[in-house]
Design a protein around this motif. Structure first.
Motif, mmCIF file in Angstrom:
data_model
loop_
_atom_site.group_PDB
_atom_site.id
_atom_site.type_symbol
_atom_site.label_atom_id
_atom_site.label_comp_id
_atom_site.label_asym_id
_atom_site.label_seq_id
_atom_site.Cartn_x
_atom_site.Cartn_y
_atom_site.Cartn_z
ATOM 1 N N PHE A 123 5.483 -4.456 -2.950
ATOM 2 C CA PHE A 123 6.192 -3.168 -2.981
ATOM 3 C C PHE A 123 6.762 -2.862 -4.372
ATOM 4 O O PHE A 123 6.663 -1.740 -4.857
ATOM 5 C CB PHE A 123 7.332 -3.148 -1.949
ATOM 6 C CG PHE A 123 6.874 -2.951 -0.534
ATOM 7 C CD1 PHE A 123 6.023 -1.899 -0.201
ATOM 8 C CD2 PHE A 123 7.287 -3.799 0.483
ATOM 9 C CE1 PHE A 123 5.592 -1.707 1.113
ATOM 10 C CE2 PHE A 123 6.867 -3.615 1.791
ATOM 11 C CZ PHE A 123 6.016 -2.564 2.106
ATOM 12 N N LEU B 80 3.975 -1.855 -6.694
ATOM 13 C CA LEU B 80 3.526 -0.491 -6.369
ATOM 14 C C LEU B 80 4.496 0.531 -6.983
ATOM 15 O O LEU B 80 4.079 1.504 -7.625
ATOM 16 C CB LEU B 80 3.486 -0.311 -4.836
ATOM 17 C CG LEU B 80 3.358 1.124 -4.336
ATOM 18 C CD1 LEU B 80 1.914 1.616 -4.478
ATOM 19 C CD2 LEU B 80 3.787 1.243 -2.867
ATOM 20 N N LYS C 113 4.058 3.441 -9.961
ATOM 21 C CA LYS C 113 4.341 4.859 -9.714
ATOM 22 C C LYS C 113 5.532 5.351 -10.537
ATOM 23 O O LYS C 113 6.077 6.415 -10.286
ATOM 24 C CB LYS C 113 4.635 5.086 -8.222
ATOM 25 C CG LYS C 113 3.510 4.664 -7.313
ATOM 26 C CD LYS C 113 2.508 5.774 -7.116
ATOM 27 C CE LYS C 113 1.434 5.356 -6.130
ATOM 28 N NZ LYS C 113 0.358 6.348 -6.024
ATOM 29 N N ILE D 34 7.102 7.472 -1.914
ATOM 30 C CA ILE D 34 6.006 6.573 -2.311
ATOM 31 C C ILE D 34 5.698 5.580 -1.187
ATOM 32 O O ILE D 34 4.545 5.390 -0.784
ATOM 33 C CB ILE D 34 6.364 5.809 -3.618
ATOM 34 C CG1 ILE D 34 6.509 6.784 -4.786
ATOM 35 C CG2 ILE D 34 5.324 4.720 -3.922
ATOM 36 C CD1 ILE D 34 7.148 6.182 -6.031
ATOM 37 N N MET D 35 6.748 4.970 -0.650
ATOM 38 C CA MET D 35 6.550 3.934 0.377
ATOM 39 C C MET D 35 6.040 4.525 1.691
ATOM 40 O O MET D 35 5.194 3.936 2.357
ATOM 41 C CB MET D 35 7.862 3.188 0.634
ATOM 42 C CG MET D 35 8.364 2.469 -0.598
ATOM 43 S SD MET D 35 8.715 0.744 -0.370
ATOM 44 C CE MET D 35 9.321 0.596 1.254
ATOM 45 N N GLU E 149 4.203 7.177 2.212
ATOM 46 C CA GLU E 149 2.786 7.542 2.115
ATOM 47 C C GLU E 149 1.902 6.284 2.111
ATOM 48 O O GLU E 149 0.904 6.198 2.830
ATOM 49 C CB GLU E 149 2.573 8.351 0.833
ATOM 50 C CG GLU E 149 1.214 8.994 0.765
ATOM 51 C CD GLU E 149 0.924 9.591 -0.603
ATOM 52 O OE1 GLU E 149 1.867 10.048 -1.282
ATOM 53 O OE2 GLU E 149 -0.265 9.576 -0.986
ATOM 54 N N PHE E 150 2.312 5.298 1.315
ATOM 55 C CA PHE E 150 1.564 4.039 1.211
ATOM 56 C C PHE E 150 1.457 3.367 2.586
ATOM 57 O O PHE E 150 0.390 2.891 2.989
ATOM 58 C CB PHE E 150 2.291 3.133 0.208
ATOM 59 C CG PHE E 150 1.756 1.733 0.085
ATOM 60 C CD1 PHE E 150 0.616 1.473 -0.662
ATOM 61 C CD2 PHE E 150 2.401 0.658 0.695
ATOM 62 C CE1 PHE E 150 0.120 0.173 -0.789
ATOM 63 C CE2 PHE E 150 1.917 -0.640 0.576
ATOM 64 C CZ PHE E 150 0.771 -0.876 -0.173
ATOM 65 N N LEU E 151 2.565 3.370 3.327
ATOM 66 C CA LEU E 151 2.596 2.663 4.613
ATOM 67 C C LEU E 151 1.859 3.421 5.707
ATOM 68 O O LEU E 151 1.197 2.801 6.548
ATOM 69 C CB LEU E 151 4.048 2.394 5.022
ATOM 70 C CG LEU E 151 4.739 1.326 4.162
ATOM 71 C CD1 LEU E 151 6.249 1.403 4.301
ATOM 72 C CD2 LEU E 151 4.251 -0.074 4.540
ATOM 73 N N ASP F 199 -0.732 5.118 5.460
ATOM 74 C CA ASP F 199 -2.153 4.820 5.259
ATOM 75 C C ASP F 199 -2.535 3.480 5.910
ATOM 76 O O ASP F 199 -3.697 3.213 6.169
ATOM 77 C CB ASP F 199 -2.385 4.789 3.742
ATOM 78 C CG ASP F 199 -3.837 4.656 3.393
ATOM 79 O OD1 ASP F 199 -4.627 5.442 3.923
ATOM 80 O OD2 ASP F 199 -4.179 3.742 2.604
ATOM 81 N N LYS F 200 -1.524 2.647 6.147
ATOM 82 C CA LYS F 200 -1.738 1.337 6.783
ATOM 83 C C LYS F 200 -1.268 1.357 8.235
ATOM 84 O O LYS F 200 -0.973 0.310 8.820
ATOM 85 C CB LYS F 200 -0.957 0.259 6.002
ATOM 86 C CG LYS F 200 -1.719 -0.233 4.800
ATOM 87 C CD LYS F 200 -1.107 0.188 3.499
ATOM 88 C CE LYS F 200 -1.965 -0.263 2.337
ATOM 89 N NZ LYS F 200 -2.635 0.815 1.619
ATOM 90 N N ILE G 171 -0.469 -4.595 4.176
ATOM 91 C CA ILE G 171 -0.250 -4.039 2.831
ATOM 92 C C ILE G 171 -1.123 -4.729 1.792
ATOM 93 O O ILE G 171 -0.973 -4.513 0.599
ATOM 94 C CB ILE G 171 1.243 -4.034 2.418
ATOM 95 C CG1 ILE G 171 1.811 -5.447 2.274
ATOM 96 C CG2 ILE G 171 2.071 -3.224 3.426
ATOM 97 C CD1 ILE G 171 3.233 -5.487 1.693
#
Ligand code: TMP
Length: 239
Positions: free
Chosen positions: A57, A60, A64, A161-162, A164-166, A168-169, A233
């Motif tokens: 994290f 990442l 960003k 940021i987190m 959106e990233f999560l 996707d998972k 992740i």
């Protein structure tokens, strides 16, 4: 670089000084506590899992453009970080009701908030980390108004940021806690860890809890939940 004396031991990590000025050596522990230390236990493999999850994290976020203390992971349970003076404010960001907010509002858990909520708690174990506002922060002299503005805007950026990233998972970022620190040059940067100890993650489909609430509420399979987060992740599951 050499690991020198212990500077601080918290509930989940130990911080050591190093032979390099401005760099600290952090060791993640398997120890887990809840309710301000009233409930104590161990989660097998947590140190290894949180070290890797937090490294992912924080890397990442750095990519960003969110400056933070992370330098590199140096072993399964250890990482190097920049030395900062921690600002004693726990910054909680919430997207969905859970935990203490569900109680405070009387809305129950799992309601999407109409706007992102940022809350501040005074990081003070003796007082039980009480809820505070901007005026309390000014009165206690915890940081300046402009520093608090930086903290709030960084916290909101981290959330975007987190989240959106999560997603996707297939993970929902319900809420999380951040800590910030001041560098020797006076810059405010993100510090501490970002892990299932400090965030609430729910599976996007089943809403299964994949975080420390499994320990807090005795839901079982705590280690499995942390492993699942690391796997999703893109981590190497504890290596
Ligand atoms: P809360 O709903 O219990 O106030 O917790 C909000 C978020 O903060 C949740 O993601 C868990 C995290 N948290 C910590 O990291 N440390 C703490 O001591 C507490 C109480 C919560």
């Amino acid at each position: 670089m050499e690991k020198l004396e212990k500077l601080y031991e918290g509930k989940a990590k130990i911080v050591f000084r190093t032979s390099e000025e401005g760099t600290c050596w952090i060791e993640y522990k398997d120890d887990a506590t809840a309710f301000n230390g009233e409930k104590k236990g161990k989660i097998a493999g947590k140190g290894t899992l949180n070290n890797e999850i937090s490294s992912i994290f924080l890397s990442l976020l750095k990519e960003k453009g969110v400056k933070n203390h992370f330098i590199k992971r140096i072993s399964s349970t250890e990482q190097l970080v920049r030395q900062v003076e921690i600002i004693p404010i726990e910054v909680v960001v919430r997207n969905i009701t859970a935990g203490s907010l569900a109680k405070r509002l009387g809305w129950g858990e799992g309601k999407e908030l109409p706007q992102v909520l940022v809350e501040f708690y005074y990081k003070n174990d003796e007082l039980g980390d009480p809820f505070i506002n901007n005026d309390h922060i000014a009165i206690l002299g915890l940081c300046s108004e402009s520093e608090l503005g930086t903290i709030r805007s960084q916290a909101l950026k981290i959330n975007e940021i987190m989240k959106e990233f999560l997603l996707d998972k297939d993970l929902i970022l319900v809420d999380f806690k951040l800590e910030f620190g001041k560098t020797q040059g006076g810059e405010i940067i993100l510090a501490d860890e970002i892990s299932p100890d400090t965030c609430r993650f729910w599976d996007a489909h089943t809403k299964e809890k994949l975080d420390k609430d499994r320990f807090r509420r005795d839901l079982g399979n705590v280690e499995g939940a942390y492993q699942e987060i690391l796997k999703r992740i893109g981590g190497s599951v504890g290596v």
